[in-house]
Motif scaffolding. Sequence first.
Motif, PDB file in Angstrom:
ATOM      1  N   GLU A   1       1.611   5.057   1.235  1.00 21.30           N
ATOM      2  CA  GLU A   1       1.392   5.757   2.498  1.00 21.30           C
ATOM      3  C   GLU A   1       1.569   7.252   2.275  1.00 21.30           C
TER       4      GLU A   1
ATOM      5  N   ARG B   1      -4.487   5.328   0.257  1.00 16.60           N
ATOM      6  CA  ARG B   1      -5.129   4.191   0.915  1.00 16.60           C
ATOM      7  C   ARG B   1      -5.830   3.257  -0.057  1.00 16.60           C
ATOM      8  N   HIS B   2      -6.164   3.754  -1.237  1.00 14.83           N
ATOM      9  CA  HIS B   2      -6.958   2.951  -2.170  1.00 14.83           C
ATOM     10  C   HIS B   2      -6.217   2.591  -3.449  1.00 14.83           C
TER      11      HIS B   2
ATOM     12  N   ARG C   1      -4.415  11.478   0.767  1.00 12.77           N
ATOM     13  CA  ARG C   1      -4.461  10.354   1.712  1.00 12.77           C
ATOM     14  C   ARG C   1      -5.434   9.277   1.232  1.00 12.77           C
ATOM     15  N   TYR C   2      -6.556   9.698   0.672  1.00 14.58           N
ATOM     16  CA  TYR C   2      -7.521   8.725   0.152  1.00 14.58           C
ATOM     17  C   TYR C   2      -6.892   7.923  -0.997  1.00 14.58           C
TER      18      TYR C   2
ATOM     19  N   ALA D   1       0.834  -1.198   0.000  1.00 12.61           N
ATOM     20  CA  ALA D   1       0.000   0.000   0.000  1.00 12.61           C
ATOM     21  C   ALA D   1       0.875   1.257   0.000  1.00 12.61           C
TER      22      ALA D   1
END
Length: 481
Positions: free
Chosen positions: A164, A443-444, A439-440, A162
């Motif tokens: 960060e 995370r995705h 940030r979204y 992922a």
Amino acid sequence: MAEASYTLVFGGGILSGFEREQVMQRFGQLFRASAADVETIFGHPRVVLKRNLDRAAADAYMGRLRAIGMAVSLDTVHPPADAATAETAPSPVVRAAAVSQPGQLAEEESVVPASMAARPRAEAADQASASDAARQGREAASAFVAAPTPVADATDEPRELAFEFSGNGFEFFRIWIVNLLLSIVTLGIYSAWAKVRTQRYFYGNTRCAGASFEYLADPLNILKGRLIAFALLVLYLLADKFAPPLRAALALVFSLIFPWVMVRGLAFRNRNSAWRGVRFGFDGRFGEAYRVFALWPFVGVLSLGLLFPYAVYRQQQFVIENSRYGTESFRFEARPRGFYMIALVLTGVAVGGFLLTGFVGAVLPLLTPLAVVAVYLVIFVLSSVMFTNLRYNNAALGAHGLRADYRVGSYTMLMLTNMVGIGLTLGLFYPWAKVRSARYAARHIAFVADGDPGEFAAAQREEISALGGEIGEMFDVDLGL
């Protein structure tokens, strides 16, 4: 109490944003399975791919298979099967063998030999007796056990890394407000340095596999491009006021150089982006850029919009497949059908929204602006979510892949709260909105690494060094893209 073991199960489904044919092709390439084996595995409603996995190995396999678009799941077994009868690790081809008892096939599971293509059970039942099917199942299971391969360590398996993002709104607000004030005081000259500061903040706070990204552009090169763009804008405005025929000629020239601007902007952005000391690059040619950014949109107009989705597909294919990391080029494995599906959904929503807005305007005229904003928000969210998932889920870099799982509900809340925050604060919430969006995204969106990404980056550095480095561009400017 014995530790639980896990069974990896494929139910025949394909994740949103993927195409079945492409998923089957990727599965066959990844595990070196024959076309017949792939057809068999994807032709059953329930296939056990692996048994008796520990949690780390199960997560690694599941992450890799989901990254290529397979809807897999885990079944937990308490306690795990006895070591004497437990299935050993598979051959490089992911197995779909599952025998419940000697002479009997497991319920709703298929037996797929690794050495040959097995027919779907429904077809085999019409052409072979039950005893023949049982014999084939025992032979397949015996063949797998006869030549076991140890389960690779989880670090050697494809794994989902992922992204960060560690930035925060207040920290970026201080950068943003200083950039804004200095750009105003210097009549826009400082905007080049403002862009570099902003990009370096977001790049530096974005990490993958423990390493941050870098933005390496020189503000002076950005300033050159902006001065050129400003001069062209002034020339166009003067022509509009004093020489209308010249204005039309300039508009035609600008439309003709737009593909060139796109290539220059993409080349500048990629060349000044780096990760683990290796720069990205862009090798698109101007001739192809004219075809995808000028010719295909024009054909789309002539076709009354029917070929617009195909034009968008060609544009994305051009951008992604001409991008590279070091010397390794990206691949784009989507098909035009995915873009047509997006266009169909958005067209339906737009028509429905138009009708709804008309109804609201007739019944409650004061709510018409809110209805228009709501329809716009829905269209924007749907297009962003579907397009992002389609784009990332079909992009690959060598043996590595990318995965995106933007969701309509959470993305709608993000956009709605950002809009409200910016509106209520007269724009001062913008830094927080930008940070929340970054940030979204982190995370995705994930990088699916097939091996150690550090070793991959090191290999790219060595290859670039062997080639003598990249040749600099004579016209190294940012044209505002």
